[in-house]
Write a protein that holds these residues in place. Structure first.
Motif, mmCIF file in Angstrom:
data_model
loop_
_atom_site.group_PDB
_atom_site.id
_atom_site.type_symbol
_atom_site.label_atom_id
_atom_site.label_comp_id
_atom_site.label_asym_id
_atom_site.label_seq_id
_atom_site.Cartn_x
_atom_site.Cartn_y
_atom_site.Cartn_z
ATOM 1 N N LYS A 196 0.829 -1.213 0.000
ATOM 2 C CA LYS A 196 0.000 0.000 0.000
ATOM 3 C C LYS A 196 0.860 1.258 0.000
ATOM 4 O O LYS A 196 0.487 2.273 -0.618
ATOM 5 C CB LYS A 196 -0.936 -0.027 1.207
ATOM 6 C CG LYS A 196 -2.002 -1.104 1.108
ATOM 7 C CD LYS A 196 -2.755 -1.264 2.406
ATOM 8 C CE LYS A 196 -3.871 -2.297 2.256
ATOM 9 N NZ LYS A 196 -3.381 -3.593 1.746
ATOM 10 N N THR B 261 -8.665 -2.401 4.228
ATOM 11 C CA THR B 261 -7.861 -2.820 5.371
ATOM 12 C C THR B 261 -8.700 -2.848 6.647
ATOM 13 O O THR B 261 -8.575 -3.773 7.465
ATOM 14 C CB THR B 261 -6.662 -1.872 5.557
ATOM 15 O OG1 THR B 261 -5.850 -1.900 4.368
ATOM 16 C CG2 THR B 261 -5.808 -2.300 6.741
ATOM 17 N N SER B 262 -9.560 -1.868 6.825
ATOM 18 C CA SER B 262 -10.416 -1.826 8.016
ATOM 19 C C SER B 262 -11.399 -2.987 8.014
ATOM 20 O O SER B 262 -11.595 -3.658 9.037
ATOM 21 C CB SER B 262 -11.174 -0.499 8.071
ATOM 22 O OG SER B 262 -10.282 0.593 8.120
ATOM 23 N N LEU B 263 -12.025 -3.246 6.867
ATOM 24 C CA LEU B 263 -12.975 -4.359 6.771
ATOM 25 C C LEU B 263 -12.281 -5.693 7.019
ATOM 26 O O LEU B 263 -12.816 -6.561 7.719
ATOM 27 C CB LEU B 263 -13.643 -4.360 5.399
ATOM 28 C CG LEU B 263 -14.573 -3.190 5.090
ATOM 29 C CD1 LEU B 263 -15.058 -3.253 3.646
ATOM 30 C CD2 LEU B 263 -15.763 -3.184 6.047
ATOM 31 N N ARG B 264 -11.090 -5.858 6.457
ATOM 32 C CA ARG B 264 -10.359 -7.107 6.663
ATOM 33 C C ARG B 264 -9.992 -7.298 8.136
ATOM 34 O O ARG B 264 -10.071 -8.398 8.678
ATOM 35 C CB ARG B 264 -9.094 -7.136 5.790
ATOM 36 C CG ARG B 264 -8.248 -8.395 5.991
ATOM 37 C CD ARG B 264 -7.102 -8.474 5.014
ATOM 38 N NE ARG B 264 -7.565 -8.814 3.683
ATOM 39 C CZ ARG B 264 -7.506 -7.982 2.645
ATOM 40 N NH1 ARG B 264 -7.009 -6.766 2.798
ATOM 41 N NH2 ARG B 264 -7.936 -8.363 1.459
ATOM 42 N N GLY B 265 -9.592 -6.223 8.796
ATOM 43 C CA GLY B 265 -9.242 -6.318 10.209
ATOM 44 C C GLY B 265 -10.429 -6.717 11.071
ATOM 45 O O GLY B 265 -10.299 -7.521 11.993
ATOM 46 N N ILE B 266 -11.608 -6.161 10.772
ATOM 47 C CA ILE B 266 -12.807 -6.478 11.550
ATOM 48 C C ILE B 266 -13.221 -7.930 11.345
ATOM 49 O O ILE B 266 -13.483 -8.667 12.302
ATOM 50 C CB ILE B 266 -13.960 -5.532 11.165
ATOM 51 C CG1 ILE B 266 -13.637 -4.092 11.586
ATOM 52 C CG2 ILE B 266 -15.268 -5.989 11.797
ATOM 53 C CD1 ILE B 266 -14.643 -3.081 11.096
ATOM 54 N N GLU C 258 -7.832 1.717 -0.042
ATOM 55 C CA GLU C 258 -6.937 0.861 0.742
ATOM 56 C C GLU C 258 -7.288 0.914 2.233
ATOM 57 O O GLU C 258 -7.274 -0.111 2.919
ATOM 58 C CB GLU C 258 -5.480 1.288 0.530
ATOM 59 C CG GLU C 258 -4.999 1.187 -0.907
ATOM 60 C CD GLU C 258 -5.107 -0.220 -1.466
ATOM 61 O OE1 GLU C 258 -5.086 -1.181 -0.677
ATOM 62 O OE2 GLU C 258 -5.210 -0.365 -2.699
ATOM 63 N N LEU C 259 -7.618 2.093 2.726
ATOM 64 C CA LEU C 259 -7.998 2.218 4.130
ATOM 65 C C LEU C 259 -9.290 1.464 4.422
ATOM 66 O O LEU C 259 -9.420 0.794 5.459
ATOM 67 C CB LEU C 259 -8.146 3.691 4.511
ATOM 68 C CG LEU C 259 -6.866 4.530 4.537
ATOM 69 C CD1 LEU C 259 -7.205 5.991 4.814
ATOM 70 C CD2 LEU C 259 -5.886 4.003 5.577
ATOM 71 N N LEU C 260 -10.252 1.562 3.502
ATOM 72 C CA LEU C 260 -11.533 0.889 3.692
ATOM 73 C C LEU C 260 -11.360 -0.625 3.721
ATOM 74 O O LEU C 260 -11.862 -1.298 4.636
ATOM 75 C CB LEU C 260 -12.497 1.288 2.576
ATOM 76 C CG LEU C 260 -13.845 0.554 2.556
ATOM 77 C CD1 LEU C 260 -14.631 0.857 3.820
ATOM 78 C CD2 LEU C 260 -14.637 0.939 1.310
ATOM 79 N N THR D 96 -16.597 -4.271 -0.300
ATOM 80 C CA THR D 96 -17.590 -3.821 0.682
ATOM 81 C C THR D 96 -18.820 -4.721 0.664
ATOM 82 O O THR D 96 -19.360 -5.083 1.726
ATOM 83 C CB THR D 96 -17.998 -2.374 0.390
ATOM 84 O OG1 THR D 96 -16.844 -1.529 0.406
ATOM 85 C CG2 THR D 96 -18.985 -1.876 1.434
#
Length: 240
Positions: free
Chosen positions: A73, A107-112, A103-105, A176
């Motif tokens: 990234k 990454t956040s979804l993957r982390g959750i 990339e931020l979106l 998403t």
């Protein structure tokens, strides 16, 4: 049992790629597009090496699983941001914003999802997105190296850039929707409820209240007496 050491070849390769990514971001606005393109090609083309080495020789670490996509990234987002600063650049600020936001979106979804035990692996759409982004960066840098710029190169750089942005948006929407389906499915995210904790004091208090309520009723009092009498009688029965 301890896992593999973080001081291994894959993590060293990832660290080298991170240094190259920083160099690209410094070379582009410094007016050295040829050096920037060479360093970018080395950093981007060696993306597969650290992961391949880690899987083949059993050197997969938690640090590597986090650090490797992070460097990817940085290479892409940093290059797009640096190109915005170049005079007469075809890369607009809103394009770089879309790349970073996607990339931020994701990454956040993957982390959750993965933090809750779900599966949110990268798809081929995401891999093709990165290929187009890399091609767009190289094509734009070539327009600053070749002089005069051929018409075909000018059109190619514009086409690759817009295709990369379009696929970036599409892949972000696709990820998403996948995340929404995983979260809503029965096998998706399940946040465990907080366990209720009862102390011995609370149990004793509840018992006292129940006993007092039963003693206030004559029928309940008699039943309690009968139960106590039965317990005493049962306890005092002789054994053979």
């Amino acid at each position: 049992m301890a896992g593999p050491s973080i001081y291994n070849v894959p993590n060293a390769l990832t660290t080298a790629r991170f240094v190259l990514a920083i160099a690209v971001m410094a070379l582009i606005p410094s007016g050295m597009p040829l050096a920037a393109m060479i360093v970018f090609l080395i950093a981007a083309s060696t993306d597969w090496m650290d992961g391949y080495w880690a899987r083949k020789y059993g050197q997969v670490t938690k640090l590597g699983r986090i650090f490797d996509p992070f460097v990817d990234k940085i290479i892409i987002c940093g290059s797009f941001i640096a190109l915005v600063e170049v005079p007469d650049s075809p890369v607009a600020s809103w394009m770089a914003t879309i790349v970073v936001a996607r990339e931020l979106l994701v990454t956040s979804l993957r982390g959750i999802i993965e933090g809750a035990g779900g599966d949110f692996s990268a798809s081929w759409l995401g891999k093709w997105k990165m290929v187009l982004q890399c091609a767009a960066v190289v094509a734009v840098l070539l327009t600053y190296i070749v002089s005069p710029v051929p018409v075909w190169l000018d059109w190619t750089s514009w086409g690759l850039l817009w295709a990369a942005i379009a696929l970036t948006v599409y892949s972000g929407v696709d990820y998403t929707m996948i995340a929404a389906r995983v979260m809503q499915s029965d096998a998706g995210l399940e946040v465990p409820a907080e366990p209720s904790v009862h102390t011995s004091t609370d149990s004793a208090t509840d018992t006292m209240h129940l006993t007092n309520d039963r003693l206030s009723d004559p029928d309940e009092t008699s039943s309690l007496v009968d139960e106590d009498t039965y317990r005493v009688t049962s306890t005092e029965m002789p054994t053979r």
